[in-house]
Scaffold this motif. Structure first.
Motif, short mmCIF file in Angstrom:
data_model
loop_
_atom_site.label_atom_id
_atom_site.label_comp_id
_atom_site.label_asym_id
_atom_site.label_seq_id
_atom_site.Cartn_x
_atom_site.Cartn_y
_atom_site.Cartn_z
N HIS A 427 0.83 -1.21 0.00
CA HIS A 427 0.00 0.00 0.00
C HIS A 427 0.87 1.26 0.00
O HIS A 427 0.54 2.24 -0.68
CB HIS A 427 -0.93 0.01 1.22
CG HIS A 427 -1.91 -1.13 1.24
ND1 HIS A 427 -2.40 -1.69 0.09
CD2 HIS A 427 -2.50 -1.79 2.28
CE1 HIS A 427 -3.24 -2.66 0.41
NE2 HIS A 427 -3.32 -2.74 1.73
N ASN A 428 1.96 1.23 0.77
CA ASN A 428 2.85 2.41 0.83
C ASN A 428 3.51 2.66 -0.52
O ASN A 428 3.66 3.81 -0.95
CB ASN A 428 3.91 2.19 1.91
CG ASN A 428 3.34 2.24 3.31
OD1 ASN A 428 2.27 2.81 3.53
ND2 ASN A 428 4.02 1.62 4.25
N THR A 432 3.10 6.03 -2.84
CA THR A 432 4.24 6.81 -3.33
C THR A 432 4.18 6.97 -4.84
O THR A 432 4.40 8.06 -5.38
CB THR A 432 5.56 6.14 -2.92
OG1 THR A 432 5.61 6.03 -1.49
CG2 THR A 432 6.75 6.94 -3.40
N ASN A 433 3.89 5.89 -5.53
CA ASN A 433 3.76 5.97 -6.99
C ASN A 433 2.64 6.92 -7.39
O ASN A 433 2.77 7.71 -8.34
CB ASN A 433 3.50 4.58 -7.58
CG ASN A 433 4.73 3.71 -7.60
OD1 ASN A 433 5.86 4.20 -7.57
ND2 ASN A 433 4.54 2.40 -7.65
N VAL A 439 5.43 5.46 -11.79
CA VAL A 439 5.86 4.28 -11.04
C VAL A 439 7.38 4.26 -10.97
O VAL A 439 8.08 4.72 -11.87
CB VAL A 439 5.36 2.98 -11.69
CG1 VAL A 439 3.86 2.92 -11.67
CG2 VAL A 439 5.88 2.83 -13.11
N ASN A 440 7.88 3.76 -9.87
CA ASN A 440 9.31 3.63 -9.65
C ASN A 440 9.70 2.19 -9.98
O ASN A 440 9.24 1.24 -9.35
CB ASN A 440 9.66 3.96 -8.20
CG ASN A 440 11.14 3.99 -7.95
OD1 ASN A 440 11.91 3.24 -8.53
ND2 ASN A 440 11.57 4.89 -7.06
N ASP A 441 10.54 2.03 -11.00
CA ASP A 441 10.93 0.68 -11.41
C ASP A 441 11.68 -0.06 -10.31
O ASP A 441 11.62 -1.30 -10.24
CB ASP A 441 11.80 0.75 -12.67
CG ASP A 441 11.01 1.19 -13.90
OD1 ASP A 441 9.77 1.03 -13.87
OD2 ASP A 441 11.62 1.71 -14.85
N GLN A 442 12.40 0.66 -9.46
CA GLN A 442 13.12 0.01 -8.37
C GLN A 442 12.16 -0.64 -7.38
O GLN A 442 12.46 -1.67 -6.80
CB GLN A 442 14.01 1.03 -7.65
CG GLN A 442 15.19 1.52 -8.48
CD GLN A 442 16.10 0.40 -8.93
OE1 GLN A 442 16.52 -0.43 -8.12
NE2 GLN A 442 16.40 0.35 -10.21
N ALA A 482 -0.29 -0.94 -13.10
CA ALA A 482 0.85 -0.03 -12.97
C ALA A 482 2.13 -0.62 -13.55
O ALA A 482 2.98 0.11 -14.06
CB ALA A 482 1.07 0.33 -11.50
N TYR A 483 2.31 -1.94 -13.47
CA TYR A 483 3.54 -2.59 -13.93
C TYR A 483 3.25 -3.67 -14.98
O TYR A 483 3.64 -4.83 -14.81
CB TYR A 483 4.28 -3.22 -12.75
CG TYR A 483 4.85 -2.24 -11.76
CD1 TYR A 483 6.16 -1.78 -11.87
CD2 TYR A 483 4.09 -1.79 -10.68
CE1 TYR A 483 6.69 -0.88 -10.95
CE2 TYR A 483 4.61 -0.89 -9.76
CZ TYR A 483 5.92 -0.44 -9.90
OH TYR A 483 6.43 0.45 -8.99
#
Length: 874
Positions: A427-428, A432-433, A439-442, A482-483
């Motif tokens: 959820h966090n 953040t995304n 979206v953050n790939d990391q 998202a991914y």
């Protein structure tokens, strides 16, 4: 009923209050049906790796699954500023020292401990002999000034003894222009002017002062310890404020606390650390593990495993020096101490790597069941910042993923609210995304480990309920959106869904996520050549459309939904054709897909089964079904599968495909492709009726029950002796197969030229026996039997000539008995019979059986005579 008015009318044209033959297949056992299939086979991972073997991740951008790790990787000096900015050196150094000379040469080399010692051991006498020679708290600062941290090691040139008076005056300046040496790694606080310096700045004479490097006795430390004022773990520069409190006059309370801590450290902790350091050099791993356990118990019992404990840094640095051991048990016990101190930054990353390294070997699983390592791992996941500690969380959650592969640890993790913790992290990351608008790939690296762990946790008894309570299903649906390009993440999420959607409540939650339909269709388009993803996505779609009519409409109405499903079906059917032409060279995703007797899984067949099932379930909806039935390409693909497959090697695929054709054949619209190709469909299904596979015969007969509503189909099948086969099936003893055979015979008996075969093949007697054997338990079947005989006797002129004298009498006896309510329902009216089942039997007897049986009995009795009619002269 007047026999003259009704004798020429086929049974299927009877009034609406009597069920017509064209509606027989719509009854309970012949209506549109969902298709059931088993969950896709998931092979067990042979090795524990950070990412699956089939990963498409770039090796240069993903975290390493294998790495070297030892004591040198841990940062003993863990009190640097968070920003990592190097502080500018102060421009004042002790005069008359080698340090001053070296500074003037502008060499970048840091002063050695010996050079600093030389500088501080030659002080001038104090200006005021009566001024106290020391201040409280200064001795520790002296030790700070004599320490240099290099690569996690500290060299001390001064080791004062506890209570020694010689160590109370090591450096003192009597002149106001004398400068105090700055502590190594000092922070901004130490640049603040001392009282006498402020006096000089104001143009006033400053009183003589004692150097802040003076100190009281401190507890003994090991060679690898660091000053107790530094805080290890956060990566920030935060100093003890004891000096400031001394200047403000508030040191009394702090001193009493410090003295207690110092005594505890000296008496309880230091001896254990010294002994552990000695054992580390001697490689005595067994004893070292015991002492590490003792140290943890001592610190935990006295509530010293906190970030605020004064000697935390000293203890951690001593532990770091022991991390060159190769014994997993010892490594885990040392890691337990580090995790309990809640380290951060580089140390958190490396301790997570250490735990990950131990957890990679299944043989070490038992070590995680001892102590509270699992609790510490969960707490680390719960408390770590997913942005600042992203890489550390990858390895920490990765270790949890490995451990969930052990059934015993899996249950224990579930009880420790591991699902809730992972859900919170997910959820966090989502938030953040969402806040960043991208979206953050990391984060994807963390999510792959997280979803792999959830895949295993879904199997625990309370897993499904916890998933529903924590909103895991909704979050996973959002992650798919998202991914979509992360193949590993998509695979693990689809594996989770393939497990939880076996349950209706989870299907309902997922079906209510309106964005999931678009995501699933997008995934099928993007990953059409990855059967491990496609087979699970289609299985999930089949699950949510099995019982939810709204889901059927939503999926079908999604843009390009049907074309995508047909594209997948066509792609894998072509793969199958290539495999047949060259079976030795065809592989998908590096795996051979042949289906041999050695138990290998034919993954292509598995994909075809799942896609066909989705189409079958969609066709149940009365608005979607006719549209699919009119889709020529869909029907052609289904027929191509039946034509190319053998019931012996692809039984489930054949049965599901026939069931789909049965659902589509129910809709008799003008645009129906089934109707347009009905003869072709009948020809393809003929081979199934001729097999020894009872399920195949049953499914093919269901389709014939719909197709034989057309005269052309009946003529075709009659030439192939299908009507004769249906009469033979009346002896099968399989109630469902008998029911379907009767449904087909109803339609065949509509043609006058096909009726004599029933009597010739002993069908009258067989139908009477079926009625006698199954009628009391299955009044629907009894009703169908009577309908066959009604259609057969449409042009009756004599009961005996039509049925046969003996057969007619037996039939009358059974009908009279079964039309008597008390006699017919005797078994169902017994007290031990379930009330619901009793009501069902009474209802079907009255609504389904009695109307048709009464009509048949009346017809038999009307034409029953001892006189035989003469045939018309030729």
């Amino acid at each position: 009923m007047d026999p003259k008015k009704s004798k020429d009318r086929p049974f299927y044209e009877l009034p609406e209050n009597v069920q017509a033959s064209s509606r027989i297949i719509q009854d309970a056992r012949t209506s549109l049906r969902t298709v059931v299939t088993k969950r896709p086979f998931t092979p067990r991972d042979e090795k524990r790796t950070l990412f699956p073997a089939s990963t498409a991740r770039n090796p240069e951008s993903r975290p390493a699954s294998a790495f070297s790790l030892n004591s040198r990787h841990f940062d003993g000096n863990d009190s640097r500023p968070v920003s990592g900015t190097k502080l500018s050196p102060l421009d004042h150094l002790p005069e008359g020292s080698d340090v001053r000379a070296r500074a003037e040469i502008k060499t970048p080399r840091a002063p050695t401990a010996a050079e600093i010692e030389t500088a501080i051991l030659a002080p001038k006498p104090p200006a005021d002999p009566n001024r106290p020679l020391s201040r409280k708290g200064s001795r520790q600062k002296l030790y700070n000034a004599t320490s240099v941290d290099g690569g996690g090691e500290t060299t001390s040139s001064v080791r004062p003894r506890s209570g020694s008076t010689d160590g109370r005056l090591l450096h003192e300046s009597g002149s106001p222009d004398r400068e105090v040496p700055r502590r190594v790694n000092s922070g901004p606080k130490e640049r603040t002017l001392l009282p006498e310096e402020r006096g000089m700045a104001d143009g006033k004479e400053a009183a003589p002062r004692v150097s802040s490097s003076m100190g009281v006795s401190s507890p003994p430390r090991t060679g690898g310890s660091h000053d107790g004022e530094q805080r290890v773990g956060s990566g920030s520069s935060r100093k003890s404020s004891s000096a400031g409190k001394t200047r403000s006059g508030s040191a009394g309370k702090r001193d009493s606390i410090d003295i207690g801590d110092d005594n505890f450290y000296t008496d309880k902790v230091a001896p254990l650390i010294d002994e552990m350091s000695a054992l580390g050099k001697n490689k005595d791993n067994e004893k070292l593990g015991e002492l590490a356990e003792d140290l943890y118990i001592v610190l935990d019992t006295n509530k010293k495993l906190t970030k605020s404990y004064k000697q935390r840094s000293s203890i951690l640095k001593a532990i770091f020096k022991l991390l060159d051991v190769e014994e997993p048990r010892v490594m885990l016990k040392l890691a337990r101490l580090i995790l309990a101190f809640k380290v951060g930054g580089n140390n958190l990353l490396n301790v997570c790597k250490l735990v990950f390294k131990v957890s990679r070997n299944e043989k070490n699983d038992q070590e995680f069941l001892e102590g509270n390592v699992l609790d510490l791992l969960i707490e680390t996941i719960r408390s770590s910042d997913h942005v600042a500690s992203c890489e550390a969380l990858i390895y920490c959650v990765g270790a949890v993923k490995f451990l969930t592969g052990n059934p015993t640890i899996l249950k224990r993790l579930a009880k420790k609210e591991c699902i809730e913790t992972l859900a919170g992290l997910m959820h966090n990351i989502e938030k953040t995304n969402r806040d960043n608008g991208r979206v953050n790939d990391q984060f994807g690296h963390i999510l792959v480990q997280l979803c792999a762990a959830l895949r295993n946790l879904a199997d625990v008894g309370s897993g499904r309920e916890r998933f529903l309570q924590t909103g895991v299903i909704e979050s996973l649906s959002h992650l798919l959106d998202a991914y979509p390009n992360d193949c590993d993440l998509v695979l693990y999420i689809s594996r989770i869904f393939s497990k939880v959607t076996l349950h209706t409540d989870c299907c309902t939650v997922l079906a209510n996520q309106h964005s999931c339909y678009k995501s699933f269709i997008h995934l099928l388009n993007r990953h059409v050549n990855k059967e491990d993803v496609v087979v699970r996505v289609c299985f999930v779609l089949g699950n949510i459309t099995a019982k939810n009519d709204d889901a059927r409409k939503r999926l079908f109405q999604e843009t390009n939904a049907m074309s995508t499903l047909l594209s997948v079906l066509k792609t894998f059917h072509n793969m199958e054709s290539q495999k047949r032409s060259n079976p030795e060279n065809v592989t998908t995703n590096g795996r051979h897909t042949n289906s041999d007797g050695d138990g290998a899984i034919n993954t292509i067949d598995d994909v075809l089964i799942k896609v066909v099932r989705v189409i079958a379930n969609l066709s149940i909806n009365d608005s979607v079904g006719p549209v699919i039935a009119s889709h020529v390409e869909c029907v052609q693909l289904l027929l191509a599968i039946l034509d190319s497959k053998d019931i012996g090697s692809s039984e489930e695929l054949i049965l599901n495909t026939v069931a789909t054709i049965n659902n589509l054949s129910y809709y008799t619209t003008k645009t129906s492709a089934i109707t347009a190709h009905q003869n072709t469909v009948a020809q393809v299904l003929l081979k199934l009726v001729m097999t020894d596979n009872m399920e195949a015969m049953l499914e093919a007969s269901r389709v014939f029950g719909n197709l034989t509503r057309q005269r052309t189909v009946r003529d075709l099948l009659s030439k192939q002796k299908v009507d004769e086969i249906m009469i033979t099936l009346l002896d099968s003893g399989n109630r469902e197969l008998v029911f379907i055979a009767c449904g087909v015979l109803i339609n065949f008996m509509a043609d006058e030229d096909k009726r004599p075969l029933l009597k010739k093949e002993g069908g009258i007697k067989k139908l009477t026996e079926v009625l006698r054997d199954f009628g009391r338990e299955d009044w629907q079947l009894g009703s169908v039997v009577c309908k066959v005989l009604c259609n057969y006797s449409t042009k009756i002129t004599s009961t005996n000539s039509c049925f046969g004298e003996a057969e007619a009498q037996d039939l009358v006896d059974v009908l009279v008995e079964y039309l008597d309510r008390e006699t017919a329902l005797e078994a169902s009216l017994r007290e031990e019979v379930d009330e619901d089942f009793k009501d069902y039997l009474c209802e079907t007897w009255e609504a389904d059986f009695c109307p048709v049986a009464s009509q048949l009995l009346k017809r038999i009795e009307t034409y029953q005579s001892s006189f035989e009619p003469l045939e018309a002269p030729g």
